[in-house]
Scaffold this motif. Sequence first.
Motif, short mmCIF file in Angstrom:
data_model
loop_
_atom_site.label_atom_id
_atom_site.label_comp_id
_atom_site.label_asym_id
_atom_site.label_seq_id
_atom_site.Cartn_x
_atom_site.Cartn_y
_atom_site.Cartn_z
N SER A 529 45.39 50.68 42.49
CA SER A 529 44.11 49.86 42.67
C SER A 529 43.78 50.26 44.15
O SER A 529 42.45 49.91 44.64
CB SER A 529 44.20 48.61 42.70
OG SER A 529 45.16 47.91 43.64
N GLY A 530 44.49 50.73 45.04
CA GLY A 530 43.95 51.31 46.34
C GLY A 530 44.33 50.29 47.52
O GLY A 530 43.77 50.28 48.57
N VAL A 531 44.70 48.97 46.98
CA VAL A 531 44.78 48.03 48.02
C VAL A 531 46.38 48.00 48.47
O VAL A 531 47.31 48.03 47.85
CB VAL A 531 44.65 46.49 47.11
CG1 VAL A 531 45.09 45.39 48.02
CG2 VAL A 531 43.39 46.25 46.28
N ASN A 532 46.12 47.87 49.97
CA ASN A 532 47.46 47.88 50.80
C ASN A 532 47.91 46.53 51.31
O ASN A 532 47.37 45.90 52.06
CB ASN A 532 47.18 48.92 51.99
CG ASN A 532 48.49 48.75 52.77
OD1 ASN A 532 49.38 48.36 52.49
ND2 ASN A 532 48.09 49.58 54.07
N LEU A 533 48.90 45.92 50.65
CA LEU A 533 49.31 44.62 50.83
C LEU A 533 50.06 44.67 52.06
O LEU A 533 50.26 43.41 52.53
CB LEU A 533 50.11 44.30 49.44
CG LEU A 533 49.70 44.05 48.18
CD1 LEU A 533 50.85 43.72 47.15
CD2 LEU A 533 48.53 43.18 48.28
N MET A 534 50.40 45.62 52.50
CA MET A 534 51.12 45.97 54.11
C MET A 534 50.07 45.80 55.17
O MET A 534 50.78 45.90 56.36
CB MET A 534 52.24 46.87 53.92
CG MET A 534 53.08 46.80 52.81
SD MET A 534 54.25 45.19 52.98
CE MET A 534 54.98 45.66 54.40
N SER A 535 48.66 45.81 54.88
CA SER A 535 47.90 45.94 56.07
C SER A 535 47.08 44.61 56.36
O SER A 535 46.89 43.91 54.97
CB SER A 535 47.07 47.28 55.73
OG SER A 535 45.96 47.31 56.87
N ASP A 536 46.82 44.31 57.25
CA ASP A 536 45.67 43.36 57.66
C ASP A 536 44.40 43.55 57.40
O ASP A 536 43.68 42.78 57.33
CB ASP A 536 46.07 42.85 59.06
CG ASP A 536 47.30 42.26 59.29
OD1 ASP A 536 47.99 41.65 58.50
OD2 ASP A 536 47.94 42.57 60.32
N SER A 537 43.99 44.97 57.22
CA SER A 537 42.86 45.27 57.09
C SER A 537 42.40 45.33 55.59
O SER A 537 43.10 45.97 54.69
CB SER A 537 42.66 46.68 57.58
OG SER A 537 41.14 47.13 57.35
N GLU A 538 41.05 44.83 55.12
CA GLU A 538 40.77 44.68 53.63
C GLU A 538 39.47 45.62 53.74
O GLU A 538 38.97 45.19 52.48
CB GLU A 538 40.65 43.25 53.40
CG GLU A 538 42.16 42.51 53.43
CD GLU A 538 41.88 41.22 52.96
OE1 GLU A 538 40.68 40.71 52.66
OE2 GLU A 538 42.98 40.29 53.08
#
Length: 705
Positions: A529-538
């Motif tokens: 999905s391209g979502v980085n769960l380890m990043s604070d940036s959305e």
Amino acid sequence: MQSDKLKEWGIGFCDATFEDTEEESCPELSDPHLLDIFMGLEKDILTFVQEQLRRLYKVLASDYPEYLGHEEEDPSTEAFLNITVDFLKRRKQEPLAERLHSLSPRVCRDELKRFLQQKFSCVSEGIAKAGNPALLNQIYTELHITEGGAAEVNQEHEVRHIEAASRKPAAPETTMKCEYLFKGHKQAEETTKRQGPIRTVLTKGVAGVGKTVLTQKFSLDWAEGRANQDIQLLFPFTFRQLNVLRDRQFSLVGLLQHFFSETKSLCGLNHQVLFILDGLDECRLPLDFSRTRVLTDPTESVSLEVLLVNLIRGNLLPSARLWITTRPAAANQIPAECVSMVTEVRGFSDSQKEEYFRKRFRDEQQATAMISHIKKSQSLFIMCHLPVFSWMLTTVLHHVMETEVKEQLPQTMTEMYIHFLVVQAKVKSVKYDGRSVTDPHWSPETRRMVESLGKLAFEQLQKGNLIFYESDMSECGLDAADASVYSGVFTQVFREEPGLYQDKVFCFIHLSVQEFLAALHVNLTFFNSGVNLMSDSESEKESQTMFYESAVDMALKSPNGHLDLFLRFLMGLSLSTNQRLLSGLQTQTGSSSPTNVEAAEHIKEKLDDDDEDEGYMKLSAEQRMNLLHCLNELNDHSLVEQVQQSMREGLLSDKELSSSEWSAVAFLVLSSDSDLEEFDLRKYHPSGGALEGLLPLAKASTRVM
């Protein structure tokens, strides 16, 4: 007076039988001393009978018949109880006779022993309820248990405890066997005499090290009469069981009757009773030892936390013994003054690891080959200190040997856990879905299940939870009604612990399994999905390079290492060789070889980065070792090979290396079979970087020069 007593008993010199007999021929009838003894005996026996009859009446009329055992067992008391039972039967009072017989301390103990034998004689390795059960006495391998230490708090990730335990201790340790837990070692005999008997033993050990199985083996040995027969009654509890009742009130008597109804009526609450409280780290009861009120009455109903605090403090049943097990991070919940002795379960020693694998691989040549293979990987061999990990690895090796060539045996932690998940997927596909062995093992149903369990693992890992409930599962899209399917299908990955009143507690079999599935979830989420769960940036989609770099940076922000193993798995999942095993789960192409190189370079930069102004604290020795493990998972051995060349050329005393290279030197030495009795720092180039990088070696050595 004596003659009157003789007449009362029907004995006299004028009796017809003795009418023509001289008095001297019957000296026993005229012995005044003997008569005095029997007159006193009559008085004592009548008093005893009256007291016992009143006592038995109160027992039968009471709601708490276990009061039969409040005093130590007395043979005369037991005999009188049996006589009373016999006379009740003569009077056709069969129900009362049976009830009184069931209250005998001996009967209670025998029934309890039968119950515990039935409960603990068989276990299913690595799982809670499903699978092929085996006799505990046949599969049990002795564990390495040490005596001594303090119940201090330690919040570091448990993989650091395991790695530290795998090294030679700096000082001689006192080891002990399970059956001697409440006896201590010979050197402590004099201390024990001065301080009194051991009342409460606190046993520490990381998750999966064998604490629960140890309590089961202790209970089974007692129930079968093998050891600790000075204990009259033994009551094993788990905090998982007690958590389910946290909103209810119980007296100690009521709690015992509730959990051990098989014994009908529990009795004998004296100094020969042992309570086992397994899994303090899973306790969800607020144990407040400073403000909880004093409780001394075992029949008074209170909240479970009040009951447990007073039992541990010794206000309630001070003569009872307690055995509490816990993970190290929760050990400080019990005040030091409440603990008589601290022990630690270290899992398998190196020799016990080999013993375990030789039991699992019956063919000697095959066992030797497997042990040799495992020893080649430091991370795998270290983790084999954990019995649960050894069992998982055995499962994988058996499967791989049957289906793959020898060269494809797992080399790293990530490979091992992927193989383990694949094994379970195939079991599910064939056994539960009716598919063929040659069919793809990642069916749509299995894929959805893995995705849901991965989400659960990640969210609970973020919260710091190792056990969870139906509400936690619902939040991750898991239907609690299907929980038995999850535990029945992925019996070795996910398990349920049946509680009371149909409430259930859920967990993964080990923290490392939860961390692997959490890393798998983060990996799949990013590539699907391209979502980085380890990043604070959305705000924007991140590149693969940023994805791995943000994971490294976030893990380094945790000084206690709670994301150490998670990060190793995430790095390992980036390899194409591992992704091929997971094809069918990942809808998009995974990371490329250049991305792996960039991730490895970022890790090396962190190993060389001594600048604290960038927002990161200087790396600890443990963080450096974990980053080197991450490079190993990435299949990047360039740094290690580089320092190996310097070591072969004997340049370490002359050459100034980088921080990352000095850390690699320590990593190499710790990975080898080198003797760490003495660490001579003079062999290495004198610099601050060398000292910092070699700190793990200094910590692991007995003496530093």
